[in-house]
Design a protein around this motif. Structure first.
Motif, PDB file in Angstrom:
ATOM      1  N   ASN A  76       0.833  -1.205   0.000  1.00 27.92           N
ATOM      2  CA  ASN A  76       0.000   0.000   0.000  1.00 27.92           C
ATOM      3  C   ASN A  76       0.865   1.252   0.000  1.00 27.92           C
ATOM      4  O   ASN A  76       2.053   1.227   0.327  1.00 27.92           O
ATOM      5  CB  ASN A  76      -0.984  -0.005   1.172  1.00 27.92           C
ATOM      6  CG  ASN A  76      -0.288   0.073   2.510  1.00 27.92           C
ATOM      7  OD1 ASN A  76       0.297   1.091   2.845  1.00 27.92           O
ATOM      8  ND2 ASN A  76      -0.350  -1.007   3.284  1.00 27.92           N
ATOM      9  N   ALA A  77       0.248   2.352  -0.376  1.00 29.71           N
ATOM     10  CA  ALA A  77       0.970   3.614  -0.559  1.00 29.71           C
ATOM     11  C   ALA A  77       1.550   4.153   0.744  1.00 29.71           C
ATOM     12  O   ALA A  77       2.650   4.707   0.756  1.00 29.71           O
ATOM     13  CB  ALA A  77       0.044   4.651  -1.201  1.00 29.71           C
ATOM     14  N   VAL A  84      10.337   4.221   2.103  1.00 25.97           N
ATOM     15  CA  VAL A  84      11.281   5.081   1.372  1.00 25.97           C
ATOM     16  C   VAL A  84      11.870   6.140   2.302  1.00 25.97           C
ATOM     17  O   VAL A  84      13.091   6.353   2.307  1.00 25.97           O
ATOM     18  CB  VAL A  84      10.608   5.720   0.135  1.00 25.97           C
ATOM     19  CG1 VAL A  84      11.476   6.825  -0.441  1.00 25.97           C
ATOM     20  CG2 VAL A  84      10.327   4.665  -0.921  1.00 25.97           C
ATOM     21  N   ASN A  85      11.046   6.780   3.092  1.00 23.16           N
ATOM     22  CA  ASN A  85      11.553   7.802   4.018  1.00 23.16           C
ATOM     23  C   ASN A  85      12.536   7.213   5.021  1.00 23.16           C
ATOM     24  O   ASN A  85      13.586   7.804   5.297  1.00 23.16           O
ATOM     25  CB  ASN A  85      10.397   8.499   4.745  1.00 23.16           C
ATOM     26  CG  ASN A  85       9.690   9.506   3.873  1.00 23.16           C
ATOM     27  OD1 ASN A  85      10.262  10.062   2.947  1.00 23.16           O
ATOM     28  ND2 ASN A  85       8.426   9.742   4.164  1.00 23.16           N
ATOM     29  N   ALA A  86      12.212   6.041   5.554  1.00 24.15           N
ATOM     30  CA  ALA A  86      13.097   5.384   6.517  1.00 24.15           C
ATOM     31  C   ALA A  86      14.406   4.957   5.860  1.00 24.15           C
ATOM     32  O   ALA A  86      15.485   5.104   6.452  1.00 24.15           O
ATOM     33  CB  ALA A  86      12.393   4.182   7.142  1.00 24.15           C
ATOM     34  N   ALA A  87      14.332   4.440   4.635  1.00 27.05           N
ATOM     35  CA  ALA A  87      15.545   4.012   3.922  1.00 27.05           C
ATOM     36  C   ALA A  87      16.475   5.200   3.693  1.00 27.05           C
ATOM     37  O   ALA A  87      17.697   5.085   3.858  1.00 27.05           O
ATOM     38  CB  ALA A  87      15.177   3.340   2.604  1.00 27.05           C
ATOM     39  N   LEU A  88      15.915   6.341   3.333  1.00 26.66           N
ATOM     40  CA  LEU A  88      16.733   7.538   3.153  1.00 26.66           C
ATOM     41  C   LEU A  88      17.367   7.951   4.479  1.00 26.66           C
ATOM     42  O   LEU A  88      18.562   8.265   4.540  1.00 26.66           O
ATOM     43  CB  LEU A  88      15.884   8.679   2.588  1.00 26.66           C
ATOM     44  CG  LEU A  88      15.437   8.505   1.138  1.00 26.66           C
ATOM     45  CD1 LEU A  88      14.355   9.531   0.793  1.00 26.66           C
ATOM     46  CD2 LEU A  88      16.618   8.605   0.188  1.00 26.66           C
ATOM     47  N   GLY A  96      14.746   1.846  -5.449  1.00 29.09           N
ATOM     48  CA  GLY A  96      13.917   1.718  -6.639  1.00 29.09           C
ATOM     49  C   GLY A  96      12.489   1.443  -6.226  1.00 29.09           C
ATOM     50  O   GLY A  96      12.239   0.578  -5.396  1.00 29.09           O
ATOM     51  N   VAL A  97      11.553   2.192  -6.795  1.00 30.68           N
ATOM     52  CA  VAL A  97      10.160   2.093  -6.380  1.00 30.68           C
ATOM     53  C   VAL A  97       9.305   1.526  -7.510  1.00 30.68           C
ATOM     54  O   VAL A  97       9.310   2.053  -8.623  1.00 30.68           O
ATOM     55  CB  VAL A  97       9.630   3.481  -5.950  1.00 30.68           C
ATOM     56  CG1 VAL A  97       8.173   3.389  -5.511  1.00 30.68           C
ATOM     57  CG2 VAL A  97      10.500   4.069  -4.842  1.00 30.68           C
ATOM     58  N   ASP A  98       8.594   0.459  -7.207  1.00 28.50           N
ATOM     59  CA  ASP A  98       7.661  -0.155  -8.142  1.00 28.50           C
ATOM     60  C   ASP A  98       6.297  -0.204  -7.458  1.00 28.50           C
ATOM     61  O   ASP A  98       6.183   0.099  -6.272  1.00 28.50           O
ATOM     62  CB  ASP A  98       8.144  -1.571  -8.497  1.00 28.50           C
ATOM     63  CG  ASP A  98       7.392  -2.158  -9.675  1.00 28.50           C
ATOM     64  OD1 ASP A  98       6.647  -3.122  -9.448  1.00 28.50           O
ATOM     65  OD2 ASP A  98       7.545  -1.662 -10.800  1.00 28.50           O
TER      66      ASP A  98
END
Length: 116
Positions: A76-77, A84-88, A96-98
Motif C-alpha cells: 500500500n501507498a 522510502v523515508n526510513a531508507a533515506l 527503486g520504487v515499483d
C-alpha cells in the motif's frame, strides 16, 4: 550476526540457493524493518552473478549479486512512503520504487532513486 526480523535463508538466490549477502547490509535492513514497524517479505535477495537470469544479462553484475540489495514486497501507498523515508534516513543509497516492491541497496556510488 543476529538478526531480529530475518533469517539469512530468506535472501538465498532463487536459482542456485547460494547466498553471499553482506552482514552489514543485512543488519541495516534489520534496522529498516524495526523503524518501519511492519513485516517485510523479501522477494529477491542475493542473485548469483552469472547463473541468475537477471544478472547474467548484465555487463557488470548489480547490487543483488554483490550481496548489498534486497527487494521488499509492498502492498500500500502509506507503507511505500514510510519505507522510502526510513531508507533515506538510515543511509540506503539505492532505492527503486515499483507498484508492488521497493528495492533498497547500499551502493558505494552517488546515491540514486528510480522508478520501474
Amino acid at each position: 550476526m543476529t538478526l531480529k526480523y530475518f533469517t539469512r535463508e530468506e535472501f538465498d538466490c532463487q536459482v542456485t540457493g547460494t547466498n553471499n549477502m553482506e552482514t552489514e547490509f543485512l543488519e541495516k535492513l534489520d534496522q529498516l524493518r524495526a523503524y518501519c514497524g511492519f513485516p517485510f517479505v523479501i522477494t529477491s535477495g542475493y542473485r548469483h552473478p552469472t547463473l541468475h537470469p537477471i544478472e547474467a544479462k548484465k555487463e557488470v553484475p548489480g547490487t543483488h549479486a554483490q550481496g548489498i540489495a534486497a527487494d521488499i514486497r509492498i502492498t500500500n501507498a502509506a507503507d511505500r512512503l514510510k519505507l522510502v523515508n526510513a531508507a533515506l534516513k538510515l543511509g540506503f543509497t539505492g532505492i527503486g520504487v515499483d507498484s508492488d516492491f521497493i528495492h533498497v541497496d547500499t551502493r558505494g556510488t552517488t546515491p540514486v532513486m528510480w522508478t520501474y
